[in-house]
Write an enzyme that holds these catalytic residues in place. Sequence first.
Site: not given
Length: 389
Positions: A249, A251, A305, A315
């Site tokens: 995607h 941003d 990204h 994580r």
Amino acid sequence: MVAEHPTPPQPHQPPPMDSTAGSGIAAPAAAAVCDLRMEPKIPEPFVWPNGDARPASAAELDMPVVDVGVLRDGDAEGLRRAAAQVAAACATHGFFQVSEHGVDAALARAALDGASDFFRLPLAEKRRARRVPGTVSGYTSAHADRFASKLPWKETLSFGFHDRAAAPVVADYFSSTLGPDFAPMGRVYQKYCEEMKELSLTIMELLELSLGVERGYYREFFADSSSIMRCNYYPPCPEPERTLGTGPHCDPTALTILLQDDVGGLEVLVDGEWRPVSPVPGAMVINIGDTFMALSNGRYKSCLHRAVVNQRRERRSLAFFLCPREDRVVRPPPSAATPQHYPDFTWADLMRFTQRHYRADTRTLDAFTRWLAPPAADAAATAQVEAAS
């Protein structure tokens, strides 16, 4: 920058939370993603097609670590070096890291630890903050309202921030939504968002220098901004090669400040290859969003990204998304606006577009431009329909 003409976006309404539109398979609404990590295989809604699933990553992304302390120190040579590093990175892929940013290390650790504490709560407690589709704030498991047919292997907690209110909006959100026991956590995130806002304005100064535009233009533009804070949790995954933590995607916001823990997972698409971004102790990742791409008149890039997951370690990451005030008109500074590649728009316009016609690709601004100003034939047809109704 020459705008391409993408295929017109198809209307899309976000599906209900914890549903899987178009897959024919209901998402596991009764379970959080972290509850699935002990299963031998991941549920089918989390499996991404071969074309999207995780291929072998290429070499690590060559990304500068920029010392933003030079803005405070007044080091002229350091400023020139930092501006050149930012200009090269943003013109290529839109990602760089910052050090000496002034964010208190103990506060950053507390914010990451707060995310761990929240996501380890029983599902029933987390769902007290359940996000309503179409709103910013709340908890989601698999973020199913955005990636409906290919669920990401993650949980998120999001909340809005602005510093214009008389009351601390983040602290109040935690207390009112989760109860008084969460007031200390709310105070941590209130302070963290305040420091992120100040860092974002510092980065705007650096972007002004790197682009050679009027000093103060971007800092003033975002002085009364609204922002979104998102805590991400990626549990260990039994089949990490078959899914993604966050799908590819761009941003739509102006700027993202990402704090990673010491577990890697962020990858950026550069020259057709997914390039990992390893965490740098004490540094934060900055990436340009679609809104700032328009504010730079296309000179700086908003790139695809994603986040990958692994089989052994959880994580955590904290993403602060800087957004303009909803009614602010997005246009580049005069010195960078000839010719202007994107029409004027407001953040409210772009948000409405992304909610109706979500496109996870690099042509979002071009598709948005067509949506704002359709070709003459389409405009005439629309006018006829409106006149007849």
